[in-house]
Design an enzyme around this catalytic site. Structure first.
Site, PDB file in Angstrom:
ATOM      1  N   ASP A   4       0.869  -1.173   0.000  1.00 57.29           N
ATOM      2  CA  ASP A   4       0.000   0.000   0.000  1.00 57.29           C
ATOM      3  C   ASP A   4       0.910   1.228   0.000  1.00 57.29           C
ATOM      4  OD1 ASP A   4      -2.412   1.582   0.331  1.00 57.29           O
ATOM      5  OD2 ASP A   4      -1.852   1.855   2.418  1.00 57.29           O
ATOM      6  N   SER A   5       0.306   2.397  -0.210  1.00 60.56           N
ATOM      7  CA  SER A   5       1.093   3.631  -0.117  1.00 60.56           C
ATOM      8  C   SER A   5       1.600   3.849   1.308  1.00 60.56           C
ATOM      9  CB  SER A   5       0.220   4.823  -0.514  1.00 60.56           C
ATOM     10  OG  SER A   5      -0.852   4.967   0.411  1.00 60.56           O
TER      11      SER A   5
ATOM     12  N   TYR B 260      -0.808   8.385  -2.372  1.00 59.43           N
ATOM     13  CA  TYR B 260      -0.945   8.114  -3.804  1.00 59.43           C
ATOM     14  C   TYR B 260      -2.148   8.859  -4.409  1.00 59.43           C
ATOM     15  CZ  TYR B 260       2.163   3.914  -3.827  1.00 59.43           C
ATOM     16  OH  TYR B 260       3.214   3.033  -3.766  1.00 59.43           O
ATOM     17  N   GLY B 261      -3.161   9.059  -3.577  1.00 60.37           N
ATOM     18  CA  GLY B 261      -4.486   9.447  -4.086  1.00 60.37           C
ATOM     19  C   GLY B 261      -4.542  10.729  -4.883  1.00 60.37           C
TER      20      GLY B 261
ATOM     21  N   CYS C 259      -4.450  -1.531  -1.870  1.00 58.27           N
ATOM     22  CA  CYS C 259      -4.639  -0.096  -2.091  1.00 58.27           C
ATOM     23  C   CYS C 259      -5.592   0.069  -3.266  1.00 58.27           C
ATOM     24  CB  CYS C 259      -3.281   0.521  -2.412  1.00 58.27           C
ATOM     25  SG  CYS C 259      -3.354   2.245  -2.891  1.00 58.27           S
TER      26      CYS C 259
ATOM     27  N   CYS D 224     -11.126   3.408   0.524  1.00 57.66           N
ATOM     28  CA  CYS D 224      -9.662   3.542   0.597  1.00 57.66           C
ATOM     29  C   CYS D 224      -9.243   2.718   1.805  1.00 57.66           C
ATOM     30  CB  CYS D 224      -9.287   5.015   0.788  1.00 57.66           C
ATOM     31  SG  CYS D 224      -7.583   5.292   1.351  1.00 57.66           S
ATOM     32  N   THR D 225      -8.167   1.962   1.670  1.00 54.85           N
ATOM     33  CA  THR D 225      -7.819   1.028   2.747  1.00 54.85           C
ATOM     34  C   THR D 225      -7.358   1.739   4.025  1.00 54.85           C
ATOM     35  OG1 THR D 225      -5.603   0.743   1.783  1.00 54.85           O
ATOM     36  CG2 THR D 225      -7.291  -0.889   1.195  1.00 54.85           C
ATOM     37  N   HIS D 226      -7.053   3.020   3.936  1.00 55.22           N
ATOM     38  CA  HIS D 226      -6.742   3.775   5.156  1.00 55.22           C
ATOM     39  C   HIS D 226      -8.000   4.038   6.006  1.00 55.22           C
ATOM     40  CE1 HIS D 226      -2.876   4.696   3.239  1.00 55.22           C
ATOM     41  NE2 HIS D 226      -2.479   5.292   4.355  1.00 55.22           N
TER      42      HIS D 226
END
Ligand code: DGL
Length: 284
Positions: A11-12, A43-44, A75, A189-191
Site C-alpha cells: 500500500d502507499s 498516492y491518491g 490499495c 480507501c484502505t486507510h
C-alpha cells in the site's frame, strides 16, 4: 512455484494493514511481507502514471528480495492504476486487487442510496467508472473524494482526521433511513477503516460502513488454492519493508494488528520490526 514463499502485500502506507489484518485472520499459517511506500504517500492525489510506476517497481522488489508467491495490492488507488499492468507483466504471479465495495453496499442498502468515500485517484479512474456503470441500476451512488484524509491517517493526526471525517460526511449529505437518504457508506480507501469509529460516531449506529478486507482475503485464499499454493504449515510470520519511517510502521502494526514484538507474543510475531524494515529503498 514454492508454497513456502510469503505473500506480498503493499500500500502507499499503513492503510493496507486493514487488508493484512483480514488476510492473517483468513490465512493464519501464511507468511507475509508488508511493503509500505510511505516515502511516496499519499498516492491518491499524485496521478495515475506515478502510482502505476511505483506499483510496478514495488512488485519487482518483492519478487527479487522476497520471492513472493502471490501479490495483494492492498490499495484501491494502486489497483485502479496498475492491477492490469501487474497482471500483464507477471503472468505467473497470482495478483489480487481491491476496489471500493459498491456491490455489497448496494445489496445492503434499504434506501437504495449509497455514499462512497475514496481518493481522488480512485474516483477518477476508468476502472472505477466501469464498476459504477455496471451497478447503475442497483443503487444511487454519491461520490466524495477525500483529499488529505489518507495523509492524516498516515501521520496519525487525530484532530485532522476528525475534522476531515466531519467535513466529508457533511459534504456527502444526507444520511438517514428515510426515502432518498444515504444509509450505507463505502470506505473506498484502505486507510479509512482506521477512522471507522469516528465515522460511526459522526453518523450514528444505524448507518452501515462497508469495507473490503474480508472479501479480499477470501479471494486471495481462492486464488492460491486454485494454483496449489496454500501453505498449511507456515509460521504466520510478517516481514516489514518501508520507504518511510520504520518507527511509524512499527507503531501502526502494533496499534492495529497487535504485532509489537513484545515478549509473550507467539514466536512468529517476535520480530524486531524496526530492524526488519528497509528504511529507504533507493533503487525503487
Ligand atoms: N490506501 C490507499 C487506497 O486504498 C491509498 C491512499 C493514498 O495514498 O492516497 O486508495
Amino acid at each position: 512455484m514454492d508454497r513456502d514463499r510469503p505473500i506480498g502485500v503493499f500500500d502507499s502506507g499503513v492503510g493496507g494493514l486493514s487488508i493484512l489484518r483480514a488476510l492473517r485472520a483468513e490465512l493464519p499459517r501464511e507468511d507475509f511481507v508488508y511493503f509500505s511506500d510511505a516515502g511516496h504517500a499519499p498516492y491518491g492525489e499524485k496521478g495515475e502514471a506515478f502510482v502505476s510506476g511505483r506499483s510496478l517497481a514495488i512488485a519487482v522488489d518483492l519478487l527479487e528480495q522476497h520471492r513472493i508467491k502471490g501479490l495483494v495490492v492492498a490499495c484501491n488507488t494502486a489497483t485502479a492504476a496498475a492491477v492490469h499492468l501487474l497482471r500483464a507483466k507477471h503472468t505467473q504471479l497470482p495478483v489480487v486487487g481491491v476496489e471500493p465495495a459498491l456491490k455489497p453496499a448496494a445489496a445492503l442498502s434499504k434506501t437504495g442510496r449509497v455514499g462512497v468515500l475514496a481518493t481522488r485517484g480512485t474516483l477518477s479512474s476508468a476502472k472505477f467508472h466501469a464498476l459504477l456503470t455496471s451497478l447503475r441500476d442497483e443503487a444511487d451512488f454519491v461520490l466524495v473524494p477525500c483529499d488529505g484524509l489518507a495523509a492524516a491517517i498516515e501521520s496519525g493526526d487525530e484532530a485532522e482526521i476528525r475534522e476531515l471525517c466531519r467535513r466529508y460526511t457533511v459534504e456527502i449529505c444526507c444520511f438517514g433511513s428515510g426515502p432518498g437518504e444515504i444509509d450505507t457508506l463505502v470506505l473506498g480507501c484502505t486507510h479509512y477503516p482506521f477512522a471507522a469509529e469516528i465515522f460511526q460516531e459522526l453518523l450514528g449506529p444505524s448507518i452501515r460502513l462497508v469495507e473490503t478486507g474480508e472479501p479480499v482475503a477470501r479471494q486471495t485464499r481462492r486464488l492460491l488454492q486454485a494454483q496449489g499454493l496454500l501453505n498449511p504449515q507456515g509460521g504466520g510470520r510478517v516481514e516489514w519493508r518501508t520507504t518511510g519511517r520504520p518507527e511509524a510502521l512499527q507503531a501502526a502494526a502494533s496499534r492495529w494488528l497487535g504485532l509489537h514484538g513484545a515478549a509473550g507474543d507467539p514466536p512468529a510475531h517476535r520480530l524486531p520490526l524496526a530492524a526488519a524494515c528497509t528504511a529507504a529503498a533507493p533503487a525503487l
